[in-house]
Structure formats: structure tokens, C-alpha cells
Design a protein around this motif. Structure first.
Motif, PDB file in Angstrom:
ATOM      1  N   HIS A  49     -73.421 -32.954 -29.717  1.00 44.94           N
ATOM      2  CA  HIS A  49     -71.986 -32.947 -30.027  1.00 44.94           C
ATOM      3  C   HIS A  49     -71.232 -34.096 -29.364  1.00 44.94           C
ATOM      4  O   HIS A  49     -70.004 -34.091 -29.332  1.00 44.94           O
ATOM      5  CB  HIS A  49     -71.372 -31.616 -29.605  1.00 44.94           C
ATOM      6  N   LYS A  50     -71.965 -35.059 -28.819  1.00 42.64           N
ATOM      7  CA  LYS A  50     -71.370 -36.241 -28.179  1.00 42.64           C
ATOM      8  C   LYS A  50     -70.456 -35.873 -27.005  1.00 42.64           C
ATOM      9  O   LYS A  50     -69.402 -36.469 -26.818  1.00 42.64           O
ATOM     10  CB  LYS A  50     -70.577 -37.065 -29.208  1.00 42.64           C
ATOM     11  N   CYS A  51     -70.869 -34.891 -26.230  1.00 40.61           N
ATOM     12  CA  CYS A  51     -70.102 -34.460 -25.059  1.00 40.61           C
ATOM     13  C   CYS A  51     -70.838 -34.845 -23.772  1.00 40.61           C
ATOM     14  O   CYS A  51     -70.814 -34.120 -22.785  1.00 40.61           O
ATOM     15  CB  CYS A  51     -69.900 -32.946 -25.078  1.00 40.61           C
ATOM     16  N   LEU A  52     -71.503 -35.988 -23.779  1.00 43.23           N
ATOM     17  CA  LEU A  52     -72.396 -36.350 -22.688  1.00 43.23           C
ATOM     18  C   LEU A  52     -72.160 -37.793 -22.259  1.00 43.23           C
ATOM     19  O   LEU A  52     -72.002 -38.678 -23.100  1.00 43.23           O
ATOM     20  CB  LEU A  52     -73.841 -36.194 -23.185  1.00 43.23           C
ATOM     21  N   THR A 123     -67.133 -30.373 -21.873  1.00 47.30           N
ATOM     22  CA  THR A 123     -67.009 -29.435 -22.989  1.00 47.30           C
ATOM     23  C   THR A 123     -66.278 -30.050 -24.174  1.00 47.30           C
ATOM     24  O   THR A 123     -66.307 -29.497 -25.263  1.00 47.30           O
ATOM     25  CB  THR A 123     -66.265 -28.161 -22.553  1.00 47.30           C
ATOM     26  N   LYS A 124     -65.636 -31.196 -23.965  1.00 48.35           N
ATOM     27  CA  LYS A 124     -64.910 -31.844 -25.050  1.00 48.35           C
ATOM     28  C   LYS A 124     -65.610 -33.147 -25.413  1.00 48.35           C
ATOM     29  O   LYS A 124     -66.010 -33.903 -24.530  1.00 48.35           O
ATOM     30  CB  LYS A 124     -63.475 -32.147 -24.619  1.00 48.35           C
ATOM     31  N   PRO A 125     -65.749 -33.428 -26.711  1.00 46.23           N
ATOM     32  CA  PRO A 125     -66.396 -34.678 -27.110  1.00 46.23           C
ATOM     33  C   PRO A 125     -65.527 -35.890 -26.779  1.00 46.23           C
ATOM     34  O   PRO A 125     -64.295 -35.794 -26.702  1.00 46.23           O
ATOM     35  CB  PRO A 125     -66.578 -34.524 -28.619  1.00 46.23           C
ATOM     36  N   ALA A 126     -66.161 -37.024 -26.563  1.00 46.92           N
ATOM     37  CA  ALA A 126     -65.436 -38.251 -26.236  1.00 46.92           C
ATOM     38  C   ALA A 126     -64.549 -38.693 -27.405  1.00 46.92           C
ATOM     39  O   ALA A 126     -63.413 -39.102 -27.215  1.00 46.92           O
ATOM     40  CB  ALA A 126     -66.419 -39.351 -25.877  1.00 46.92           C
ATOM     41  N   LYS A 127     -65.079 -38.580 -28.601  1.00 43.77           N
ATOM     42  CA  LYS A 127     -64.320 -38.950 -29.803  1.00 43.77           C
ATOM     43  C   LYS A 127     -64.489 -37.859 -30.834  1.00 43.77           C
ATOM     44  O   LYS A 127     -65.541 -37.241 -30.941  1.00 43.77           O
ATOM     45  CB  LYS A 127     -64.840 -40.266 -30.386  1.00 43.77           C
ATOM     46  N   GLY A 128     -63.441 -37.632 -31.610  1.00 43.74           N
ATOM     47  CA  GLY A 128     -63.529 -36.669 -32.700  1.00 43.74           C
ATOM     48  C   GLY A 128     -63.404 -35.233 -32.222  1.00 43.74           C
ATOM     49  O   GLY A 128     -63.046 -34.955 -31.087  1.00 43.74           O
ATOM     50  N   GLU A 129     -63.710 -34.323 -33.110  1.00 38.42           N
ATOM     51  CA  GLU A 129     -63.605 -32.892 -32.846  1.00 38.42           C
ATOM     52  C   GLU A 129     -64.899 -32.207 -33.263  1.00 38.42           C
ATOM     53  O   GLU A 129     -65.616 -32.703 -34.127  1.00 38.42           O
ATOM     54  CB  GLU A 129     -62.436 -32.286 -33.646  1.00 38.42           C
ATOM     55  N   ILE A 130     -65.153 -31.062 -32.656  1.00 37.01           N
ATOM     56  CA  ILE A 130     -66.264 -30.226 -33.111  1.00 37.01           C
ATOM     57  C   ILE A 130     -65.701 -28.887 -33.543  1.00 37.01           C
ATOM     58  O   ILE A 130     -64.586 -28.524 -33.160  1.00 37.01           O
ATOM     59  CB  ILE A 130     -67.352 -30.054 -32.021  1.00 37.01           C
ATOM     60  N   GLY A 131     -66.456 -28.166 -34.326  1.00 38.81           N
ATOM     61  CA  GLY A 131     -65.994 -26.892 -34.854  1.00 38.81           C
ATOM     62  C   GLY A 131     -65.711 -25.874 -33.756  1.00 38.81           C
ATOM     63  O   GLY A 131     -66.266 -25.944 -32.654  1.00 38.81           O
ATOM     64  N   GLN A 132     -64.847 -24.919 -34.061  1.00 38.44           N
ATOM     65  CA  GLN A 132     -64.444 -23.898 -33.091  1.00 38.44           C
ATOM     66  C   GLN A 132     -65.640 -23.078 -32.618  1.00 38.44           C
ATOM     67  O   GLN A 132     -65.780 -22.803 -31.432  1.00 38.44           O
ATOM     68  CB  GLN A 132     -63.391 -22.978 -33.733  1.00 38.44           C
ATOM     69  N   GLU A 133     -66.515 -22.705 -33.546  1.00 40.12           N
ATOM     70  CA  GLU A 133     -67.685 -21.889 -33.205  1.00 40.12           C
ATOM     71  C   GLU A 133     -68.637 -22.656 -32.284  1.00 40.12           C
ATOM     72  O   GLU A 133     -69.119 -22.117 -31.281  1.00 40.12           O
ATOM     73  CB  GLU A 133     -68.411 -21.479 -34.489  1.00 40.12           C
ATOM     74  N   GLU A 134     -68.883 -23.921 -32.617  1.00 40.69           N
ATOM     75  CA  GLU A 134     -69.753 -24.761 -31.785  1.00 40.69           C
ATOM     76  C   GLU A 134     -69.130 -24.986 -30.409  1.00 40.69           C
ATOM     77  O   GLU A 134     -69.825 -24.983 -29.397  1.00 40.69           O
ATOM     78  CB  GLU A 134     -70.009 -26.109 -32.470  1.00 40.69           C
TER      79      GLU A 134
END
Length: 157
Positions: A49-52, A123-134
């Protein structure tokens, strides 16, 4: 057939022993088997999810900017001077950190081919958004690993 699996098991045990022998003396708190697997699973999910943040330079920059997360540090780094300042930065910023035995395993979980010294899981991606469930799945796993790390740190001190 039974001998092949026994040979593989003994070879795997030998590899694990070599990993533990290569550990740096400052690698404390060191994750046990259960926490090690959970931490790598969290790193794998965060990488998807690009949160790393990968590597010492990115992790230090992110910590200094005030980003929060869990820092996972490899314990078999040589020379050890490369990462000795990372735990201090984590403690100053109230970021939980844990050592894992192998930089190769950390890199595989982080979806890179090169061995990685440390990663910062947010817990938050650097760019963009991820789905609520994910987002909720990632947050749940993150909270569980963070509580396990704090328990481990409390037993140390």
C-alpha cells in the motif's frame, strides 16, 4: 522421502543459527519468532500500500520530519555504525522500534531485492489513498505489532 525433509530442516536450522551469530551486540529488543513473523507480515502489507520508508536515509528523514510509525531494524548490519543513531532518534520521537535477525528477510518483506537496514511502517500512504477496509486492516495489524513491541521493550527495562 523422509530424509529429504530432514535434510532441509537441518539446513534451515543451520541458516537460522548463522543469522543469530551475525547479530550485532546492540540488537535489543530483538523480536522473537512470533513477533518477527508479525512484523514482516506488517512490512509486506505496508509495502503493498506504499506506506513504507526503506533505508537509513529515508527513515531518518521521515523521523526528523515528525512522521510516526513502527521502525523495524535489521540486526545483522556490518558495520554497525550505519544504524546506531536510528534507535536514539526513535526513542526521542516516541516511535516503537524492534530488531529482526536478518536484513535479507526484511528486504524480501519490503518488496526490494537489495538487503535493507531498516524500514519505517506508517499507517498512511505517502501518496494517494487506500480503501477504508484496507486502511482498517493495516491499522489493526499495526496496533497489534506496536503493542507487542511495547510489551517486549517493557520486559527489557
Amino acid at each position: 522421502m523422509g530424509s529429504d525433509s530432514e535434510v532441509e530442516k537441518t539446513a534451515q536450522k543451520e541458516r537460522e543459527k548463522k543469522k543469530l551469530l551475525a547479530l550485532a551486540p546492540i540488537a535489543k529488543p530483538l523480536a522473537g519468532k512470533k513477533l518477527f513473523k508479525r512484523a514482516l507480515k506488517l512490512v509486506r502489507r505496508a509495502a503493498e500500500h506504499k506506506c513504507l520508508k526503506r533505508g537509513v536515509k529515508e527513515v531518518v528523514k521521515s523521523i526528523r520530519r515528525g512522521n510516526k510509525g513502527i521502525c523495524v531494524i535489521a540486526g545483522n548490519i556490518s558495520p554497525i555504525d550505519v544504524i546506531t543513531h536510528v534507535p536514539i532518534l526513535c526513542e526521542e520521537a516516541d516511535i516503537p522500534y524492534v530488531y529482526v535477525p536478518s536484513k535479507e528477510d526484511l528486504a524480501n518483506a519490503g518488496a526490494t531485492k537489495r538487503p535493507t537496514c531498516c524500514v519505517l511502517v506508517s499507517t498512511k500512504p505517502a501518496k494517494g489513498e487506500i480503501g477504508q477496509e484496507e486502511q482498517e486492516k493495516l491499522k489493526g495489524e499495526y496496533d497489534q505489532v506496536a503493542s507487542d513491541i511495547s510489551e517486549l521493550a517493557n520486559t527489557m527495562f
